[in-house]
Design a protein around this motif. Structure first.
Motif, PDB file in Angstrom:
ATOM      1  N   MET A   1      40.001  27.401  43.911  1.00 19.00           N
ATOM      2  CA  MET A   1      41.017  26.456  43.380  1.00 19.00           C
ATOM      3  C   MET A   1      41.532  26.852  42.202  1.00 19.00           C
ATOM      4  O   MET A   1      41.068  27.342  41.302  1.00 19.00           O
ATOM      5  N   SER A   2      43.104  26.905  42.131  1.00 16.42           N
ATOM      6  CA  SER A   2      43.740  27.396  40.726  1.00 16.42           C
ATOM      7  C   SER A   2      43.623  26.385  39.857  1.00 16.42           C
ATOM      8  O   SER A   2      43.716  25.226  39.856  1.00 16.42           O
ATOM      9  N   ALA A   3      43.990  26.856  38.620  1.00 23.31           N
ATOM     10  CA  ALA A   3      44.440  25.829  37.494  1.00 23.31           C
ATOM     11  C   ALA A   3      45.850  25.017  37.839  1.00 23.31           C
ATOM     12  O   ALA A   3      45.827  23.934  37.697  1.00 23.31           O
ATOM     13  N   VAL A   4      46.683  25.793  38.622  1.00 22.09           N
ATOM     14  CA  VAL A   4      48.033  25.068  38.921  1.00 22.09           C
ATOM     15  C   VAL A   4      47.724  24.106  39.751  1.00 22.09           C
ATOM     16  O   VAL A   4      48.264  22.943  39.857  1.00 22.09           O
ATOM     17  N   HIS A   5      46.712  24.236  40.862  1.00 22.31           N
ATOM     18  CA  HIS A   5      46.386  23.108  41.795  1.00 22.31           C
ATOM     19  C   HIS A   5      45.834  22.024  41.068  1.00 22.31           C
ATOM     20  O   HIS A   5      46.049  20.723  41.353  1.00 22.31           O
ATOM     21  N   VAL A   6      44.811  22.141  40.230  1.00 21.68           N
ATOM     22  CA  VAL A   6      44.317  21.032  39.405  1.00 21.68           C
ATOM     23  C   VAL A   6      45.152  20.297  38.583  1.00 21.68           C
ATOM     24  O   VAL A   6      45.582  19.143  38.537  1.00 21.68           O
ATOM     25  N   VAL A   7      46.179  20.962  37.965  1.00 23.05           N
ATOM     26  CA  VAL A   7      47.238  20.204  36.918  1.00 23.05           C
ATOM     27  C   VAL A   7      48.311  19.491  37.740  1.00 23.05           C
ATOM     28  O   VAL A   7      48.500  18.468  37.503  1.00 23.05           O
ATOM     29  N   VAL A   8      48.735  20.405  38.973  1.00 17.29           N
ATOM     30  CA  VAL A   8      49.645  19.671  39.850  1.00 17.29           C
ATOM     31  C   VAL A   8      49.006  18.147  40.429  1.00 17.29           C
ATOM     32  O   VAL A   8      49.601  17.167  40.678  1.00 17.29           O
ATOM     33  N   THR A   9      47.860  18.316  41.044  1.00 21.29           N
ATOM     34  CA  THR A   9      47.269  17.250  41.534  1.00 21.29           C
ATOM     35  C   THR A   9      46.915  16.164  40.639  1.00 21.29           C
ATOM     36  O   THR A   9      47.386  14.967  40.958  1.00 21.29           O
ATOM     37  N   THR A  10      46.485  16.406  39.365  1.00 17.80           N
ATOM     38  CA  THR A  10      46.156  15.370  38.352  1.00 17.80           C
ATOM     39  C   THR A  10      47.388  14.656  38.026  1.00 17.80           C
ATOM     40  O   THR A  10      47.666  13.693  37.818  1.00 17.80           O
ATOM     41  N   LEU A  11      48.612  15.591  37.726  1.00 14.51           N
ATOM     42  CA  LEU A  11      49.895  15.087  37.531  1.00 14.51           C
ATOM     43  C   LEU A  11      50.589  14.083  38.565  1.00 14.51           C
ATOM     44  O   LEU A  11      50.854  13.187  38.339  1.00 14.51           O
ATOM     45  N   THR A  12      50.168  14.558  39.752  1.00 16.35           N
ATOM     46  CA  THR A  12      50.942  13.629  40.993  1.00 16.35           C
ATOM     47  C   THR A  12      50.020  12.444  41.276  1.00 16.35           C
ATOM     48  O   THR A  12      50.582  11.435  41.240  1.00 16.35           O
TER      49      THR A  12
ATOM     50  N   LEU B   1      61.462  11.391  44.458  1.00 15.14           N
ATOM     51  CA  LEU B   1      60.480  11.641  43.256  1.00 15.14           C
ATOM     52  C   LEU B   1      59.264  11.592  43.368  1.00 15.14           C
ATOM     53  O   LEU B   1      58.538  12.228  42.616  1.00 15.14           O
ATOM     54  N   TYR B   2      58.724  10.803  44.225  1.00 16.11           N
ATOM     55  CA  TYR B   2      57.207  10.678  44.441  1.00 16.11           C
ATOM     56  C   TYR B   2      56.857  11.599  45.709  1.00 16.11           C
ATOM     57  O   TYR B   2      55.962  12.373  45.909  1.00 16.11           O
ATOM     58  N   LEU B   3      57.937  11.621  46.713  1.00 16.60           N
ATOM     59  CA  LEU B   3      57.513  12.590  48.070  1.00 16.60           C
ATOM     60  C   LEU B   3      57.162  13.962  47.585  1.00 16.60           C
ATOM     61  O   LEU B   3      56.362  14.599  47.957  1.00 16.60           O
ATOM     62  N   ALA B   4      58.203  14.329  46.908  1.00 13.28           N
ATOM     63  CA  ALA B   4      58.223  15.969  46.471  1.00 13.28           C
ATOM     64  C   ALA B   4      56.955  16.344  45.871  1.00 13.28           C
ATOM     65  O   ALA B   4      56.407  17.217  46.378  1.00 13.28           O
ATOM     66  N   PRO B   5      56.539  15.898  44.653  1.00 13.95           N
ATOM     67  CA  PRO B   5      55.216  16.242  44.063  1.00 13.95           C
ATOM     68  C   PRO B   5      53.978  16.185  45.222  1.00 13.95           C
ATOM     69  O   PRO B   5      53.207  16.902  45.146  1.00 13.95           O
ATOM     70  N   VAL B   6      54.105  15.034  45.908  1.00 10.97           N
ATOM     71  CA  VAL B   6      52.888  14.857  46.883  1.00 10.97           C
ATOM     72  C   VAL B   6      52.854  15.940  47.821  1.00 10.97           C
ATOM     73  O   VAL B   6      52.064  16.646  48.291  1.00 10.97           O
ATOM     74  N   ILE B   7      54.221  16.503  48.251  1.00 11.43           N
ATOM     75  CA  ILE B   7      54.381  17.683  49.288  1.00 11.43           C
ATOM     76  C   ILE B   7      53.768  18.888  48.667  1.00 11.43           C
ATOM     77  O   ILE B   7      52.889  19.533  49.136  1.00 11.43           O
ATOM     78  N   VAL B   8      54.137  19.081  47.453  1.00  8.67           N
ATOM     79  CA  VAL B   8      53.380  20.165  46.800  1.00  8.67           C
ATOM     80  C   VAL B   8      52.235  20.240  46.533  1.00  8.67           C
ATOM     81  O   VAL B   8      51.404  21.236  46.773  1.00  8.67           O
ATOM     82  N   THR B   9      51.613  19.009  46.185  1.00 12.47           N
ATOM     83  CA  THR B   9      50.073  19.015  45.744  1.00 12.47           C
ATOM     84  C   THR B   9      49.434  19.001  47.385  1.00 12.47           C
ATOM     85  O   THR B   9      48.449  19.800  47.279  1.00 12.47           O
ATOM     86  N   LEU B  10      49.914  18.778  48.449  1.00 14.00           N
ATOM     87  CA  LEU B  10      49.370  18.870  49.737  1.00 14.00           C
ATOM     88  C   LEU B  10      49.428  20.410  50.234  1.00 14.00           C
ATOM     89  O   LEU B  10      48.294  20.698  50.537  1.00 14.00           O
ATOM     90  N   VAL B  11      50.590  20.836  49.705  1.00  8.73           N
ATOM     91  CA  VAL B  11      50.676  22.339  50.372  1.00  8.73           C
ATOM     92  C   VAL B  11      49.466  23.274  49.367  1.00  8.73           C
ATOM     93  O   VAL B  11      48.880  23.950  49.815  1.00  8.73           O
ATOM     94  N   LEU B  12      49.599  22.834  48.127  1.00 10.76           N
ATOM     95  CA  LEU B  12      48.535  23.569  47.359  1.00 10.76           C
ATOM     96  C   LEU B  12      47.031  23.277  47.795  1.00 10.76           C
ATOM     97  O   LEU B  12      46.017  24.408  47.817  1.00 10.76           O
ATOM     98  N   GLY B  13      46.741  22.074  48.272  1.00  5.51           N
ATOM     99  CA  GLY B  13      45.494  21.868  48.448  1.00  5.51           C
ATOM    100  C   GLY B  13      45.050  22.353  49.982  1.00  5.51           C
ATOM    101  O   GLY B  13      43.990  22.903  50.189  1.00  5.51           O
ATOM    102  N   VAL B  14      46.165  22.533  50.921  1.00  8.25           N
ATOM    103  CA  VAL B  14      46.022  23.255  51.973  1.00  8.25           C
ATOM    104  C   VAL B  14      45.754  24.738  51.768  1.00  8.25           C
ATOM    105  O   VAL B  14      44.951  25.266  52.720  1.00  8.25           O
ATOM    106  N   THR B  15      46.306  25.291  51.100  1.00  8.09           N
ATOM    107  CA  THR B  15      46.264  26.741  50.987  1.00  8.09           C
ATOM    108  C   THR B  15      45.437  27.286  49.693  1.00  8.09           C
ATOM    109  O   THR B  15      44.844  28.274  49.515  1.00  8.09           O
ATOM    110  N   ALA B  16      44.565  26.299  49.235  1.00  7.04           N
ATOM    111  CA  ALA B  16      43.575  26.527  48.182  1.00  7.04           C
ATOM    112  C   ALA B  16      42.229  27.062  48.994  1.00  7.04           C
ATOM    113  O   ALA B  16      41.755  27.012  50.033  1.00  7.04           O
TER     114      ALA B  16
END
Length: 115
Positions: A1-12, A100-115
């Motif tokens: 799990m990357s720091a980017v994943h943690v930060v994006v997930t927390t912000l989302t 505005l909510y859907l976009a960060p959720v999609i990014v978070t989901l992609v990061l989670g799947v690829t982690a």
């Protein structure tokens, strides 16, 4: 799990949590459009609870990845439904708000799947 994943997930999660809080406290700027779209008042607590559960699920997903993936998928469905609701109400000017909510959720989901 990357720091980017943690930060994006927390912000989302915080962003979606804020949205849940806004519905649950019936913030005027949130519930007035819901009423305009024809969303019954009896649904509002359930919608807020679904967002809150999704936000918590994203955070839990940092420790249990499958929970985060399921929460992310659920939130994608939720916000796609929100876009559809806005479209059905022909309130085209409001389409950016659920996006505005859907976009960060999609990014978070992609990061989670690829982690």
């Amino acid at each position: 799990m990357s720091a980017v994943h943690v930060v994006v997930t927390t912000l989302t999660a915080a962003w979606v949590g804020f949205s849940a809080y806004s519905v649950l406290t019936r913030a005027k700027w949130v519930v007035e459009p819901l009423a305009e779209y024809g969303v019954p008042r009896s649904w509002w607590p359930w919608l807020g609870a679904a967002k809150a559960a999704g936000a918590v699920g994203l955070l839990v997903g940092l420790l249990v990845p499958v929970i985060g993936i399921l929460a992310g998928a659920g939130l994608v469905l939720y916000f796609v439904g929100a876009v559809i609701t806005v479209l059905r109400a022909r309130s085209y000017v409001h389409i950016p708000y659920p996006l505005l909510y859907l976009a960060p959720v999609i990014v978070t989901l992609v990061l989670g799947v690829t982690a």
